[in-house]
Write a protein that holds these residues in place. Structure first.
Motif, mmCIF file in Angstrom:
data_model
loop_
_atom_site.group_PDB
_atom_site.id
_atom_site.type_symbol
_atom_site.label_atom_id
_atom_site.label_comp_id
_atom_site.label_asym_id
_atom_site.label_seq_id
_atom_site.Cartn_x
_atom_site.Cartn_y
_atom_site.Cartn_z
ATOM 1 N N SER A 51 -1.555 -14.358 9.726
ATOM 2 C CA SER A 51 -0.131 -13.358 10.031
ATOM 3 C C SER A 51 0.732 -13.873 9.607
ATOM 4 N N LEU A 54 0.430 -13.675 5.413
ATOM 5 C CA LEU A 54 0.185 -11.987 4.736
ATOM 6 C C LEU A 54 1.736 -11.588 4.896
ATOM 7 N N TYR A 58 4.316 -9.406 1.904
ATOM 8 C CA TYR A 58 4.625 -8.247 1.584
ATOM 9 C C TYR A 58 5.839 -8.466 1.557
ATOM 10 N N LYS A 80 1.260 -1.254 4.379
ATOM 11 C CA LYS A 80 -0.310 -2.791 3.662
ATOM 12 C C LYS A 80 -1.183 -1.977 3.386
ATOM 13 N N ASN A 81 -2.137 -2.712 3.034
ATOM 14 C CA ASN A 81 -2.805 -2.699 1.763
ATOM 15 C C ASN A 81 -4.503 -3.514 1.839
ATOM 16 N N PRO A 82 -5.290 -3.410 2.418
ATOM 17 C CA PRO A 82 -6.450 -4.035 2.703
ATOM 18 C C PRO A 82 -6.730 -4.943 1.374
ATOM 19 N N VAL A 83 -6.386 -4.180 0.104
ATOM 20 C CA VAL A 83 -7.182 -4.887 -0.408
ATOM 21 C C VAL A 83 -6.174 -5.997 -1.266
ATOM 22 N N ASP A 85 -4.591 -7.515 1.262
ATOM 23 C CA ASP A 85 -4.668 -8.810 2.429
ATOM 24 C C ASP A 85 -6.441 -9.426 1.982
ATOM 25 N N GLU A 86 -7.235 -8.742 1.997
ATOM 26 C CA GLU A 86 -8.879 -9.289 1.799
ATOM 27 C C GLU A 86 -8.514 -10.410 0.771
ATOM 28 N N TYR A 133 -13.166 -4.723 -5.961
ATOM 29 C CA TYR A 133 -12.217 -3.863 -5.661
ATOM 30 C C TYR A 133 -11.698 -2.564 -6.047
ATOM 31 N N ASP A 135 -8.996 -0.560 -5.176
ATOM 32 C CA ASP A 135 -8.214 0.304 -5.151
ATOM 33 C C ASP A 135 -7.368 0.438 -6.902
#
Length: 182
Positions: A51, A54, A58, A80-83, A85-86, A133, A135
């Motif tokens: 965490s 991440l 950012y 925040k962007n899940p892509v 993060d992944e 992906y 996005d």
């Protein structure tokens, strides 16, 4: 976004490294002629710091990295962007990430997310890579990186290896940057 170095390893070594998991942080010693690095602890990242990593990305990577800025991956560090993060978490899961930590405060000063780049993954087509992906902005970044890797030629054959050490992302906390860390 990525730098590669050759690594020759056996299948047994590959299985051992990938089954290690990221359960505990391990310290790394460095000898440096720079006093700036003397008060920094380097450790293998563990899950308890994901965490924090991440958040650091950012605040310092996603907002400053030229391709991310050009395509508008995030407008503000609070986005925040899940892509994203992944992408980072996939790298972190390989347990090759190194963190720079202020030992007095335990604050994260920097991180290098490192992965194994394997030959079989390089055999994917551009479309197969983009399909990973959702996005379209990130797909554009991956398309650029794919083309750069394509223009580099077959590094696996040139270096006679099936695996490279790949520096996926590197960032330092811009509020605490010191000479020699970045």
């Amino acid at each position: 976004m990525s730098t590669k170095a050759a690594s020759k390893g056996s299948d047994a070594e590959d299985k051992g490294a990938s089954s290690m998991g990221a359960a505990a942080s391990r310290s790394i010693s460095i000898e440096s002629s720079s006093d700036a690095l003397a008060d920094i602890s380097f450790r293998i990242a563990d899950q308890s710091r994901y965490s924090d990593i991440l958040d650091l990305l950012y605040l310092n990577f996603h907002t400053d990295e030229p391709m991310s800025k050009a395509v508008g991956m995030i407008k503000d560090p609070s986005d925040k962007n899940p892509v994203l993060d992944e992408f980072a978490l996939t790298g972190l899961a390989q347990n090759l990430t190194i963190m720079a930590i202020d030992p007095a405060t335990d604050n994260l000063l920097g991180v290098a997310i490192n992965v194994e780049a394997k030959k079989e993954k390089m055999d994917k087509t551009l479309q197969e890579t983009l399909d990973d992906y959702e996005d379209p902005r990130f797909q554009h970044i991956m398309a650029v990186l794919y083309k750069v890797n394509e223009k580099a030629g077959d590094l696996f054959a040139d270096m006679e290896t099936d695996v490279f050490f790949d520096i996926k992302m590197v960032t330092t906390d811009k509020r605490q940057r010191r000479g020699g860390l970045a």
